[in-house]
Design an enzyme around this catalytic site. Structure first.
Site, PDB file in Angstrom:
ATOM      1  N   LYS A 121      43.975  59.083  -7.530  1.00 15.22           N
ATOM      2  CA  LYS A 121      42.547  59.066  -7.184  1.00 15.22           C
ATOM      3  C   LYS A 121      41.695  59.713  -8.278  1.00 15.22           C
ATOM      4  CE  LYS A 121      42.345  63.297  -4.345  1.00 15.22           C
ATOM      5  NZ  LYS A 121      41.956  63.832  -3.018  1.00 15.22           N
ATOM      6  N   ASP A 122      42.333  60.441  -9.215  1.00 13.04           N
ATOM      7  CA  ASP A 122      41.605  61.045 -10.336  1.00 13.04           C
ATOM      8  C   ASP A 122      41.541  60.140 -11.556  1.00 13.04           C
ATOM      9  OD1 ASP A 122      41.248  63.386  -8.872  1.00 13.04           O
ATOM     10  OD2 ASP A 122      43.069  64.318  -9.666  1.00 13.04           O
ATOM     11  N   ARG A 163      32.439  61.009  -1.159  1.00 10.77           N
ATOM     12  CA  ARG A 163      32.982  60.100  -0.149  1.00 10.77           C
ATOM     13  C   ARG A 163      33.065  60.793   1.206  1.00 10.77           C
ATOM     14  NH1 ARG A 163      37.860  60.211   2.116  1.00 10.77           N
ATOM     15  NH2 ARG A 163      38.572  61.774   0.625  1.00 10.77           N
ATOM     16  N   ARG A 164      33.605  62.005   1.227  1.00 17.85           N
ATOM     17  CA  ARG A 164      33.718  62.746   2.480  1.00 17.85           C
ATOM     18  C   ARG A 164      32.335  63.159   2.985  1.00 17.85           C
ATOM     19  NH1 ARG A 164      38.569  65.959  -0.139  1.00 17.85           N
ATOM     20  NH2 ARG A 164      40.359  64.791   0.663  1.00 17.85           N
ATOM     21  N   ARG A 191      34.362  73.471  -4.392  1.00 15.33           N
ATOM     22  CA  ARG A 191      35.348  73.059  -5.376  1.00 15.33           C
ATOM     23  C   ARG A 191      36.438  74.116  -5.524  1.00 15.33           C
ATOM     24  NH1 ARG A 191      33.908  71.296 -10.874  1.00 15.33           N
ATOM     25  NH2 ARG A 191      36.119  70.795 -10.723  1.00 15.33           N
ATOM     26  N   ARG A 211      40.011  76.886  -1.817  1.00 17.64           N
ATOM     27  CA  ARG A 211      39.163  76.383  -0.745  1.00 17.64           C
ATOM     28  C   ARG A 211      39.559  76.966   0.607  1.00 17.64           C
ATOM     29  NH1 ARG A 211      38.876  70.030  -2.155  1.00 17.64           N
ATOM     30  NH2 ARG A 211      40.620  70.486  -3.548  1.00 17.64           N
ATOM     31  N   CYS A 230      28.934  57.554 -10.970  1.00 18.24           N
ATOM     32  CA  CYS A 230      29.804  58.568 -10.376  1.00 18.24           C
ATOM     33  C   CYS A 230      29.189  59.237  -9.155  1.00 18.24           C
ATOM     34  CB  CYS A 230      30.168  59.621 -11.425  1.00 18.24           C
ATOM     35  SG  CYS A 230      28.726  60.441 -12.135  1.00 18.24           S
TER      36      CYS A 230
END
Length: 349
Positions: free
Chosen positions: A124-125, A172-173, A190, A196, A283
Site C-alpha cells: 500500500k506504500d 481514506r479512513r 502519525r 500511535r 495525493c
C-alpha cells in the site's frame, strides 16, 4: 665406532629420517574459504527500520532460506535498514510532504545503486509507477486486509459519543469515518504502531484505526477492540500485501523471488492498483479498493472514491474471472466509471 658417533650426532642435529618425522600441521584452505564466503551475503534485503517493516523483511528472509538451501547458510541473507523520507518527517500529514513514494524512494535508490539486491515493501506504500530499472515480480500471501478499531472506552465507531476524536493519518479512513459518523472529529495521527497506541493510551485521541495485517505480523492483536467489516471501512489499495522488488536485469534475484510469489495475491493487487492508477488525481484523494476470490472462485471487486470530508462518496463493484489479465481490466474499467461519475472538477475539492 667413530663413524657411528658421527652418524648419531648428525641424526641428533638434523632430526629423525624424513620417513619417520611427524608431518607438520597445515592450515586447511577449504575451512578458510568457507569462513570468507559466509561474510559475503548472497542476498541483501533492503527495508525500512520500523518493527513492522523488519517483521516483513524477516518473513521474506525465512521464506527464502526455506526455499533455497544455499540461502540457509549463516550469513547468506543480510537485512539492511534504510531510512526513508516518510520515516524522518513525522509532524506533518503525508499529503503535505509529497504523498507518493515517501516510504520507498530511498530504498529504490539503494536497489539501483547496487547497495541492496531486493527490497521488501508494504504494497500500500508503493506508488503505481516503479522507477526505471526496477521490477516487482513477487507478492507474498496476503494477510487479512481489514482495519482494526482500537479504543479504551467504546467497542465500535458507532458507539463513540458525538465530538470524540479519532486519530488517523489516512485520508481514506478519515473520509469514510466522516461519511458514516459526521459527528466525530478526525485528526492526523502519525508514527509507527507503538507510537500511535501510546498516544491513544495517553488520551491524545479517543480511538484510532490500524491495519489488522500489521498487528498480526507484530503479534499485537490483543490491542484490537473490534474488526471493521469491509462494508464499514474499505481498505487501502493492496493493504495486507507484501511486495518484493529487485533490479529488472537481475535474473538471479528474479528467479529467487519467483519461487515465493503468490499468484492469487499478485492478481488481486494488480487489479486494485490498476483502479488506483486510473483514479489517482493527486495525493489528497481518498481511494479504497479490495479484490478477492469469492466462494464461487470468481474475482469480487469493490472500489471507492471520496472527498476528504466524506461529503461525496462514489462506489462501484465488479465480478469476473479470477485471472490476472481479466482482473487488471476489471480494475481499469471500475476506475474509469468512478472518474466519470465524480466529474472533472472533483479533484479540485
Amino acid at each position: 665406532m667413530v663413524s657411528l658417533r658421527c652418524a648419531t650426532a648428525r641424526h641428533s642435529l638434523l632430526g629423525p629420517p624424513t620417513c619417520l618425522a611427524r608431518p607438520r600441521r597445515r592450515a586447511c584452505p577449504v575451512a578458510v574459504e568457507a569462513v570468507s564466503q559466509a561474510k559475503v551475503p548472497l542476498i541483501r534485503i533492503g527495508t525500512r527500520g520500523s518493527d513492522l517493516a523488519l517483521a516483513q523483511a524477516r518473513e521474506t528472509r525465512d521464506k527464502l532460506k526455506a526455499a533455497h538451501s544455499e540461502l540457509a547458510e549463516e550469513g547468506a541473507v543480510e537485512i539492511i535498514i534504510i531510512k526513508t523520507t516518510g520515516d524522518m518527517i513525522l509532524d506533518k500529514p503525508l499529503a503535505d510532504i509529497g504523498g507518493k513514494g515517501l516510504f520507498t524512494k530511498e530504498i529504490d535508490d539503494a536497489i539501483l545503486q547496487g547497495r541492496i539486491d531486493i527490497a521488501v515493501h508494504s504494497m500500500k506504500d508503493v506508488p503505481t509507477y516503479l522507477p526505471e530499472g526496477t521490477i516487482l515480480p513477487c507478492n507474498l500471501p496476503r494477510e487479512d486486509a481489514r482495519d482494526a478499531f482500537i479504543c479504551l472506552t467504546a467497542n465500535s465507531l458507532a458507539e463513540l459519543p458525538s465530538g470524540c476524536v479519532v486519530g488517523s493519518a489516512s485520508l481514506r479512513r478519515q473520509s469514510q469515518i466522516l461519511c458514516r459518523y459526521p459527528s466525530l472529529k478526525v485528526v492526523n495521527l502519525r508514527g509507527n504502531v507503538q507510537t500511535r497506541l501510546t498516544k491513544l493510551k495517553n488520551g491524545d485521541v479517543h480511538a484510532t484505526l490500524l491495519a489488522l495485517a500489521g498487528l498480526k505480523r507484530l503479534n499485537m492483536v490483543e490491542n484490537v477492540t473490534s474488526i471493521l467489516s469491509m462494508e464499514e471501512m474499505l481498505p487501502a489499495v493492496a493493504q495486507g500485501a507484501i511486495g518484493i522488488a529487485c533490479r529488472s536485469n537481475d535474473n538471479k534475484m528474479m528467479e529467487y523471488l519467483s519461487s515465493l510469489n503468490h499468484e492469487d495475491t499478485r492478481s488481486a493487487v494488480a487489479c486494485e492498483r490498476e483502479f488506483l492508477t486510473v483514479l489517482d488525481g493527486n495525493c489528497r484523494t481518498p481511494i479504497a479498493a479490495y479484490a478477492h476470490r469469492d466462494k464461487d472462485g470468481s474475482c469480487s471487486f469493490r472500489g471507492l472514491l471520496a472527498s476528504p470530508d466524506g461529503s461525496k462518496v462514489y462506489e462501484t463493484t465488479r465480478i469476473g474471472p479470477y485471472s490476472f489479465d481479466d482482473m487488471v481490466e476489471m480494475g481499469k474499467d471500475a476506475g474509469h466509471e468512478l472518474k466519470a461519475k465524480a466529474g472533472p472538477g472533483f479533484y479540485d475539492c
